[in-house]
Write a protein that holds these residues in place. Structure first.
Motif, PDB file in Angstrom:
ATOM      1  N   GLY A  34      -7.202  -7.158   8.541  1.00 36.99           N
ATOM      2  CA  GLY A  34      -5.824  -6.765   8.821  1.00 36.99           C
ATOM      3  C   GLY A  34      -4.806  -7.482   7.943  1.00 36.99           C
ATOM      4  O   GLY A  34      -3.612  -7.484   8.246  1.00 36.99           O
ATOM      5  N   SER A  36      -3.504  -6.749   5.028  1.00 34.43           N
ATOM      6  CA  SER A  36      -2.457  -5.880   4.480  1.00 34.43           C
ATOM      7  C   SER A  36      -1.511  -5.402   5.587  1.00 34.43           C
ATOM      8  O   SER A  36      -0.286  -5.477   5.436  1.00 34.43           O
ATOM      9  N   ARG A 171      -8.402  -9.472  16.466  1.00 31.32           N
ATOM     10  CA  ARG A 171      -9.333  -8.806  17.382  1.00 31.32           C
ATOM     11  C   ARG A 171      -8.797  -7.453  17.801  1.00 31.32           C
ATOM     12  O   ARG A 171      -7.775  -7.011  17.273  1.00 31.32           O
ATOM     13  N   ILE A 178      -0.994  -9.735  17.386  1.00 23.62           N
ATOM     14  CA  ILE A 178      -1.463 -10.601  16.286  1.00 23.62           C
ATOM     15  C   ILE A 178      -0.253 -11.135  15.501  1.00 23.62           C
ATOM     16  O   ILE A 178      -0.195 -12.318  15.150  1.00 23.62           O
TER      17      ILE A 178
HETATM   18  N1  ADP Z   1      -4.911  -5.430  15.418  1.00 31.30           N
HETATM   19  C1  ADP Z   1      -5.264  -4.248  14.906  1.00 31.30           C
HETATM   20  N2  ADP Z   1      -5.514  -3.227  15.735  1.00 31.30           N
HETATM   21  C2  ADP Z   1      -5.881  -2.032  15.256  1.00 31.30           C
HETATM   22  N3  ADP Z   1      -6.021  -1.742  13.941  1.00 31.30           N
HETATM   23  C3  ADP Z   1      -5.787  -2.715  13.080  1.00 31.30           C
HETATM   24  C4  ADP Z   1      -5.395  -4.017  13.500  1.00 31.30           C
HETATM   25  N4  ADP Z   1      -5.226  -4.769  12.399  1.00 31.30           N
HETATM   26  C5  ADP Z   1      -5.517  -3.968  11.346  1.00 31.30           C
HETATM   27  N5  ADP Z   1      -5.826  -2.736  11.760  1.00 31.30           N
HETATM   28  C6  ADP Z   1      -6.217  -1.574  10.926  1.00 31.30           C
HETATM   29  O1  ADP Z   1      -7.466  -1.874  10.311  1.00 31.30           O
HETATM   30  C7  ADP Z   1      -7.511  -1.279   9.028  1.00 31.30           C
HETATM   31  C8  ADP Z   1      -7.814  -2.365   8.000  1.00 31.30           C
HETATM   32  O2  ADP Z   1      -6.673  -3.224   7.917  1.00 31.30           O
HETATM   33  P1  ADP Z   1      -6.136  -3.801   6.535  1.00 31.30           P
HETATM   34  O3  ADP Z   1      -4.802  -4.380   6.818  1.00 31.30           O
HETATM   35  O4  ADP Z   1      -6.261  -2.799   5.447  1.00 31.30           O
HETATM   36  O5  ADP Z   1      -7.220  -4.969   6.300  1.00 31.30           O
HETATM   37  P2  ADP Z   1      -7.475  -5.881   5.042  1.00 31.30           P
HETATM   38  O6  ADP Z   1      -6.274  -5.796   4.151  1.00 31.30           O
HETATM   39  O7  ADP Z   1      -7.676  -7.245   5.628  1.00 31.30           O
HETATM   40  O8  ADP Z   1      -8.713  -5.342   4.433  1.00 31.30           O
HETATM   41  C9  ADP Z   1      -6.154  -0.595   8.808  1.00 31.30           C
HETATM   42  O9  ADP Z   1      -6.291   0.762   9.120  1.00 31.30           O
HETATM   43  C10 ADP Z   1      -5.242  -1.300   9.800  1.00 31.30           C
HETATM   44  O10 ADP Z   1      -4.164  -0.489  10.222  1.00 31.30           O
END
Ligand code: ADP
Ligand code: S3P
Ligand code: MG
Length: 196
Positions: A34, A36, A171, A178
Motif C-alpha cells: 500500500g 503508493s 492489514r 492505516i
Molecule cells: N488498507 C487497504 N485496504 C484495501 N486496499 C488497499 C489498502 N492499502 C492498499 N490497498 C490497495 O492494494 C493495492 C496495492 O496497493 P499499492 O499502493 O499499489 O501498493 P504498493 O505501492 O506498496 O505496491 C491497490 O489497489 C491499493 O488501492
C-alpha cells in the motif's frame, strides 16, 4: 475571556507535519503493501507534495517499469532507481513512495536513511497476495507461482525492511485507518527519540 484558556484544535496531520520539521517521509515495503495508495493519502493530510518513485522513473525513462525490466534488466533498473530517489530526496518535506526493491539496494537505502524518515508498511502474505494478484504489471511476479515468489521475497527482504525508522502493520482494514496510524507514528517521532 481569559486568553490563556484559548486553544486552537490541531489536527493529527498538522501535528505530524510539525514533528517532521522539514524531513521527508519515505514509504518502503513489499509489493502490495500500500506504499503508493497510503503514501498519497498521507501526503494530503500532511499538506506536502507526493511522489511515487516508479511513476517518476517511468516519466524520465518514457518506458513502463515492465519495459525497463524487459529491455535493460533489473540491475540497470536499480541503478536508475537509485539516481531518481537520490534526486527526489533533496529538499523536503515531501512524501516519497518507493518501489518494493528500493530499500533493499544498499546504495539506495543509504540515501533514504540520510534523506528522510523511512516507514515500513508491513503486511502478511495473504494480504499482499490478495492485492497484487488483481493486476499483472509487476515484472518480478511474472513467474510460474507468483505467490511463492512473493513468499520468497518476504523471507529475504523483511529483515532489511525492519531497519526502517517506523513500522506500521498494513492489514485488511480501511485505508483511512492505516493513514491515521501512520500520522500518529510520525507525530510521535521526537518523543520516541528522546526516550530511546
Ligand atoms: N488498507 C487497504 N485496504 C484495501 N486496499 C488497499 C489498502 N492499502 C492498499 N490497498 C490497495 O492494494 C493495492 C496495492 O496497493 P499499492 O499502493 O499499489 O501498493 P504498493 O505501492 O506498496 O505496491 C491497490 O489497489 C491499493 O488501492
Ligand atoms: O519489489 C520490487 O522489486 C518492485 C516493486 C514495484 O513497486 P511496488 O512495490 O510499488 O509494486 C516496482 O518498483 C518494480 O516492479 C519492482
Ligand atoms: Mg507502488
Amino acid at each position: 475571556m481569559n486568553e490563556k484558556n484559548l486553544s486552537v484544535p490541531v489536527t493529527l496531520g498538522e501535528q505530524a507535519r510539525t514533528r517532521l520539521a522539514g524531513r521527508n517521509v519515505v514509504f518502503v515495503g513489499l509489493m502490495g503493501a500500500g506504499k503508493s495508495a497510503i503514501g498519497r493519502m498521507v501526503a494530503q493530510q500532511l499538506k506536502v507534495s507526493f511522489i511515487d518513485t516508479d511513476v517518476e522513473i517511468e516519466r524520465v525513462s518514457r518506458m513502463t517499469i515492465a519495459e525497463l525490466f524487459a529491455t535493460y534488466g533489473e540491475e540497470e533498473f536499480r541503478a536508475l532507481e537509485t539516481r531518481v530517489i537520490k534526486r527526489l530526496l533533496r529538499g523536503g518535506p515531501k512524501v516519497i513512495s518507493t518501489g518494493g526493491g528500493a530499500f533493499i539496494n544498499d546504495n539506495t537505502r543509504r540515501h533514504i536513511t540520510r534523506g528522510g524518515i523511512s516507514l515500513w508498511l508491513k503486511a502478511d502474505l495473504d494480504v499482499l497476495w490478495e492485492r497484487v494478484n488483481k493486476r499483472d504489471h509487476r515484472p518480478l511476479l511474472k513467474t510460474e507461482n507468483p505467490k511463492a515468489t512473493l513468499a520468497a521475497l518476504m523471507e529475504k527482504r523483511y529483515p532489511i525492511y525492519a531497519e526502517a525508522d517506523l513500522t506500521i502493520e498494513s492489514r485488511d482494514v480501511r485505508k483511512e485507518i492505516i493513514v491515521t496510524e501512520v500520522l500518529a507514528a510520525i507525530a510521535g517521532i521526537e518523543q520516541k527519540d528522546r526516550t530511546s
